[in-house]
Design a protein around this motif. Structure first.
Motif, PDB file in Angstrom:
ATOM      1  N   ASP A 359       0.859  -1.174   0.000  1.00 43.29           N
ATOM      2  CA  ASP A 359       0.000   0.000   0.000  1.00 43.29           C
ATOM      3  C   ASP A 359       0.899   1.229   0.000  1.00 43.29           C
ATOM      4  O   ASP A 359       1.561   1.517   1.006  1.00 43.29           O
ATOM      5  N   LEU A 403      -5.594   0.149   1.335  1.00 43.46           N
ATOM      6  CA  LEU A 403      -6.193  -0.401   2.546  1.00 43.46           C
ATOM      7  C   LEU A 403      -7.215   0.539   3.172  1.00 43.46           C
ATOM      8  O   LEU A 403      -7.999   0.120   4.023  1.00 43.46           O
ATOM      9  N   LEU A 409      -7.721   3.889  10.833  1.00 45.56           N
ATOM     10  CA  LEU A 409      -7.469   2.580  11.439  1.00 45.56           C
ATOM     11  C   LEU A 409      -6.717   2.726  12.757  1.00 45.56           C
ATOM     12  O   LEU A 409      -7.049   2.082  13.757  1.00 45.56           O
ATOM     13  N   GLN A 465     -14.022  -2.451   9.171  1.00 42.58           N
ATOM     14  CA  GLN A 465     -12.689  -2.317   8.576  1.00 42.58           C
ATOM     15  C   GLN A 465     -11.992  -3.666   8.435  1.00 42.58           C
ATOM     16  O   GLN A 465     -11.241  -3.890   7.480  1.00 42.58           O
ATOM     17  N   ARG A 466     -12.231  -4.561   9.359  1.00 42.74           N
ATOM     18  CA  ARG A 466     -11.631  -5.897   9.268  1.00 42.74           C
ATOM     19  C   ARG A 466     -12.139  -6.626   8.032  1.00 42.74           C
ATOM     20  O   ARG A 466     -11.365  -7.259   7.306  1.00 42.74           O
ATOM     21  N   LEU A 469     -10.426  -5.055   5.040  1.00 46.19           N
ATOM     22  CA  LEU A 469      -9.048  -5.526   4.875  1.00 46.19           C
ATOM     23  C   LEU A 469      -9.010  -6.923   4.281  1.00 46.19           C
ATOM     24  O   LEU A 469      -8.183  -7.224   3.409  1.00 46.19           O
ATOM     25  N   LEU A 473      -7.018  -7.447   0.802  1.00 47.97           N
ATOM     26  CA  LEU A 473      -5.822  -8.303   0.811  1.00 47.97           C
ATOM     27  C   LEU A 473      -6.078  -9.629   0.111  1.00 47.97           C
ATOM     28  O   LEU A 473      -5.164 -10.192  -0.508  1.00 47.97           O
ATOM     29  N   VAL A 510      -2.399  -2.330  11.365  1.00 47.73           N
ATOM     30  CA  VAL A 510      -3.095  -3.109  10.330  1.00 47.73           C
ATOM     31  C   VAL A 510      -3.246  -4.561  10.771  1.00 47.73           C
ATOM     32  O   VAL A 510      -4.338  -5.145  10.693  1.00 47.73           O
ATOM     33  N   GLY A 514      -6.793  -6.492  11.867  1.00 50.54           N
ATOM     34  CA  GLY A 514      -7.184  -7.699  11.142  1.00 50.54           C
ATOM     35  C   GLY A 514      -7.014  -8.984  11.911  1.00 50.54           C
ATOM     36  O   GLY A 514      -7.512 -10.030  11.495  1.00 50.54           O
TER      37      GLY A 514
END
Length: 558
Positions: A359, A403, A409, A465-466, A469, A473, A510, A514
């Motif tokens: 990123d 991301l 985050l 947000q999880r 991600l 990803l 991050v 996650g």
């Protein structure tokens, strides 16, 4: 006698032996230096060394090069050693260069040796060009260790470690472990890096599962190593015990909060550091000290008999000096022994393809030298001719991904971490309001200020947000620097450390958001010291991630 020596009321040094004609003024300069040392006279000590980049000072912690580095080291000393010169041997090399080897008797006991090269400048003044300091050997370094043995706990599987008479068994036979002072060790209390907390803590009856797994695999527990206060920092500083030395960069902070285990491993005291990682506490000291470090998938290692900070993000990990041992330590713990078999809450290990992403926004936030080192490392791993055999593990350079808002985050992470930290330790802190350093206390105060509504909103957004991600990803491996800079110097102010902390937590949060595993591989170098290359993989890919990181390091020849 020099004025400095006279002011201390000491007798002038009489050389024990001299080879050559003793130059005028040399012994007076030596006495003045000793008097300045006893008085902790920073100005005089700085003047005693030759100016410029070529002066040298070495001790057990490492080598300082240049007058600026040596002066900065002197400025950090809050207490001067009390000692008496008992021998002084002079060897004249020329009228302007003399070697002086002195033996001193510290008031605390033992004997120290100081070897100095004195040079006379054009102004006729004698100054130190190089110095080698050999202090009396301490029983153990209390900046690193809270308690240490030989070993402290012997593996039930037997060990080949020094002093052991057992035959040795298990995949970790002969290895020694430094355990972060958060894990329960039977027969000892957990101190959490806070002396007042330790004084009231009960003695543990059982080992933490993470400790037991390493013992069952044949490793011996060498000792309990220091941590930042309640592990609420990534700097490695501790107001009570001091800052563990950085084994790779003398004069720099060690990184925390797994600071003691990291320093123990980097300095060769132990071979495995057992630590925790909430916001980077494995990855940051690994990066600062040139170590291999693994933060495990959240929840994959049981955290019973482990002093928590923020359970939503707390996870277990290891530090080693090589990738092979990191893989063995992780495998011993993530396998079926000691109750670590997969379950509904502890996912099984899985393979992952070596497909990488980066990123650019993450990389843009780091120090320029780290950004340059990261770009250079990627260019070396993934040459432009992507179709060639040597183009990379999967034949393609990392793809760019977005991301999202990294600052957002980090703020979500900060709110929930601080709220949980206060819930964990707030009652004790309220009863002991002066027990913590101001910077640590400020973070706890912020946690106390978080309202239930703010925490609930942050948790709901973390869940969103999880999922984001995971989609972005898509089971690929994120590459990024392990820290935003090399290790800051010990002279850095609290404000300077806080800037570095914020920049680094933007990277490390991050994996925290996650619940991902992350490996720090010591493959990058900047002028200030080592910086880790971090690989963040899908949940449950811990062992595969170590193997892939090792393959990247091998491609780089590191």
């Amino acid at each position: 006698m020099s004025d400095a020596a006279a002011s201390e009321g000491t007798e002038p040094t009489v050389p024990t032996s001299v080879v050559g004609d003793l130059p005028d003024g040399l012994i007076e300069a030596f006495d003045a230096y000793e008097a300045a040392l006893a008085a902790n006279d920073q100005e005089a000590l700085a003047a005693a060394f030759e100016e410029g980049p070529d002066s040298l000072r070495a001790d057990a912690a490492g080598l300082l090069v240049g007058h600026e580095a040596i002066t900065a080291f002197r400025g950090r000393r809050s207490q001067a050693p009390v000692r008496t010169i008992v021998e002084c041997h002079v060897r004249v090399l020329s009228p302007t260069a003399v070697v002086v080897v002195s033996v001193n008797a510290p008031a605390a006991g033992g004997r120290g040796i100081l070897t100095q090269l004195w040079n006379r400048g054009a102004d006729g003044v004698w100054r130190i060009g190089a110095a080698q300091v050999q202090a009396p050997a301490p029983v153990f370094d209390t900046r690193i260790w809270r308690v240490v043995g030989a070993p402290l706990v012997l593996s039930p599987a037997g060990s080949t470690a020094a002093g052991s008479t057992a035959g040795g068994a298990g995949e970790l036979a002969g290895e020694t472990v430094a355990v972060k002072d958060l894990f329960a060790v039977a027969g000892f209390a957990v101190g959490g890096g806070v002396p007042a907390y330790l004084a009231e803590a009960p003695v543990a009856e059982f080992h933490s599962p993470a400790v037991q797994a390493l013992l069952d695999a044949g490793a011996d527990l060498l000792g309990i190593a220091q941590t930042d206060e309640f592990a609420f920092s990534i700097a490695g500083r501790n107001s009570a015990y001091g800052t563990p030395p950085n084994g790779a960069v003398p004069g720099a902070i060690s990184g925390g909060s797994s600071s003691g285990p990291a320093s123990a491993v980097a300095l060769g005291h132990a071979t495995i550091g057992l630590g925790t990682d909430t916001g980077g506490s494995i990855r940051v000291p690994a990066s600062y000290q040139g170590l291999w470090g693994l933060r495990t998938t959240h929840g994959i290692v049981r955290r019973t008999d482990l002093l928590p900070l923020a359970p939503t993000f707390d996870t277990v990990g290891w530090l080693t000096r090589d990738a092979g041992l990191l893989a063995r330590a992780a495998a011993a713990t993530l396998g079926g022994a000691a109750g670590h078999s997969p379950s509904a809450t502890r996912p099984a290990q899985r393979d992952v393809d070596p497909v990488f992403v980066v990123d650019p926004r993450l990389v843009a936030s780091v120090a320029p030298d780290v950004r340059e080192a990261f770009a250079s490392t990627l260019a070396e791993l993934f040459p432009a001719d992507a179709g060639s055999v040597d183009s990379g593990p999967d034949g393609a350079a990392p793809a760019d991904v977005a991301l999202g808002d990294i600052a957002h985050l980090f703020e979500l992470f900060r709110i929930v971490q601080a709220a949980e930290a206060w819930r964990t330790h707030g009652d004790w802190i309220s009863a002991h309001p002066t027990a913590l350093a101001p910077d640590v206390m400020a973070r706890f105060r912020f946690g106390a200020s978080v309202t239930p509504t703010q925490e609930g909103d942050a948790r709901a957004e973390i869940a969103v947000q999880r999922e984001h991600l995971d989609r972005v990803l898509d089971d690929r491996i994120l590459l990024l620097p392990s820290a935003s800079s090399a290790a800051p110097p010990l002279t850095a102010t609290a404000a300077e450390i806080d800037v570095v902390r914020s920049g680094t937590l933007g990277l490390t949060s991050v994996a925290g958001i996650g619940g991902y595993p992350a490996v720090s591989a010591p493959v990058m170098q900047v002028p200030g010291g080592p910086v880790g290359l971090c690989l963040v993989g899908p949940r449950g890919s811990d062992l595969a991630l170590v193997e892939i990181a090792a393959s990247l390091a091998a491609r780089l020849g590191r």
